[in-house]
Design an enzyme around this catalytic site. Structure first.
Site, PDB file in Angstrom:
ATOM      1  N   ARG A 100     -11.543  -7.027 -23.409  1.00 11.28           N
ATOM      2  CA  ARG A 100     -12.153  -6.051 -24.307  1.00 11.28           C
ATOM      3  C   ARG A 100     -11.347  -4.755 -24.331  1.00 11.28           C
ATOM      4  O   ARG A 100     -11.391  -4.003 -25.301  1.00 11.28           O
ATOM      5  CB  ARG A 100     -13.600  -5.754 -23.894  1.00 11.28           C
ATOM      6  N   GLU A 107      -2.711  -7.874 -17.604  1.00 11.63           N
ATOM      7  CA  GLU A 107      -3.706  -8.220 -16.587  1.00 11.63           C
ATOM      8  C   GLU A 107      -3.450  -9.625 -16.050  1.00 11.63           C
ATOM      9  O   GLU A 107      -3.439  -9.844 -14.832  1.00 11.63           O
ATOM     10  CB  GLU A 107      -5.115  -8.126 -17.175  1.00 11.63           C
TER      11      GLU A 107
END
Length: 229
Positions: A100, A107
């Protein structure tokens, strides 16, 4: 305990895994922001020493610098001891949907390489199956977004280009790409779908993180609960 208190509780619990001379992957998002601030405080107070952060986004980098955490890039370290990040959905098998914050590619790169990956969530992020509440973010090459959105129909998914809130036009990732939010009816096999989505030409990465989390710290009104493999 409200949601913000739950986030703070899991962030503080994650600090127990951090030791001197560790290289720590720093995730992106509101819960991880608490962790970064708390970690910086421990370093400033001398309770931890020689801890370095590898940020997953520009946002995480700025927060780390403000908190007093020495920051290094991925190519400057031989290994990442531990990574700490949030998630948008967590299923009973510890598979995740993330992205989001539009930082999913870095990541995944950093968290995949970490010796241990710890996920911080409040109990509202727990679901029966992935896709129950959230779409799957997919980072795509800008010129290919429309073609990829059409390709996703093969997976019985509907995809929308994520638009920015405080500027005109679409969200642009730190890598200069766009984000498609793909809604699936139900994700039965997260690992298989994660792999398949990445075979579509023009897809950079997707927000399914299957079989990667080692420990999930869940904030509840009764305190922090732990899921682990």
């Amino acid at each position: 305990m409200n949601v913000e208190e739950m986030k703070k509780a899991v962030a503080k619990e994650a600090l127990k895994f951090i030791e001197d001379e560790m290289v720590v992957g720093l995730g992106t998002g509101s819960t991880t922001a608490y962790f970064i601030n708390y970690l910086g405080k421990l370093l400033m107070e001398g309770e931890l020493e020689d801890v370095y952060g590898v940020p997953t986004s520009h946002q995480a980098r700025l927060l780390a610098l403000e908190a007093g955490i020495p920051v290094v890039s991925l190519d400057e370290v031989d290994a990442i001891d531990i990574a700490v990040d949030g998630a948008d959905e967590v299923d009973p098998h510890m598979n995740l949907i993330k992205g989001r914050g539009a930082a999913l590619t870095m990541e995944k790169i950093i968290e995949y390489r970490a010796g241990m990956f710890i996920v911080l969530v409040d109990e509202s992020k727990l679901v029966e199956y992935l896709g129950q509440k959230m779409p799957v973010p997919i980072e795509v090459i800008p010129a290919a977004w429309r073609a990829i959105a059409e390709e996703l129909e093969v997976f019985n998914a509907t995809a929308e280009l994520r638009m920015a809130v405080k500027k005109d036009g679409p969200v642009v990732t730190d890598n200069g790409n766009f984000i498609l939010d793909a809604k699936f009816a139900r994700i039965e096999d997260p690992l298989d779908l994660e792999i398949e989505l990445n075979t579509i030409p023009g897809v950079v990465e997707n927000g399914i993180f299957a079989d990667i989390a080692d420990i999930i710290l869940v904030g509840t009104p009764e305190g922090v609960k732990r899921m682990e493999r």
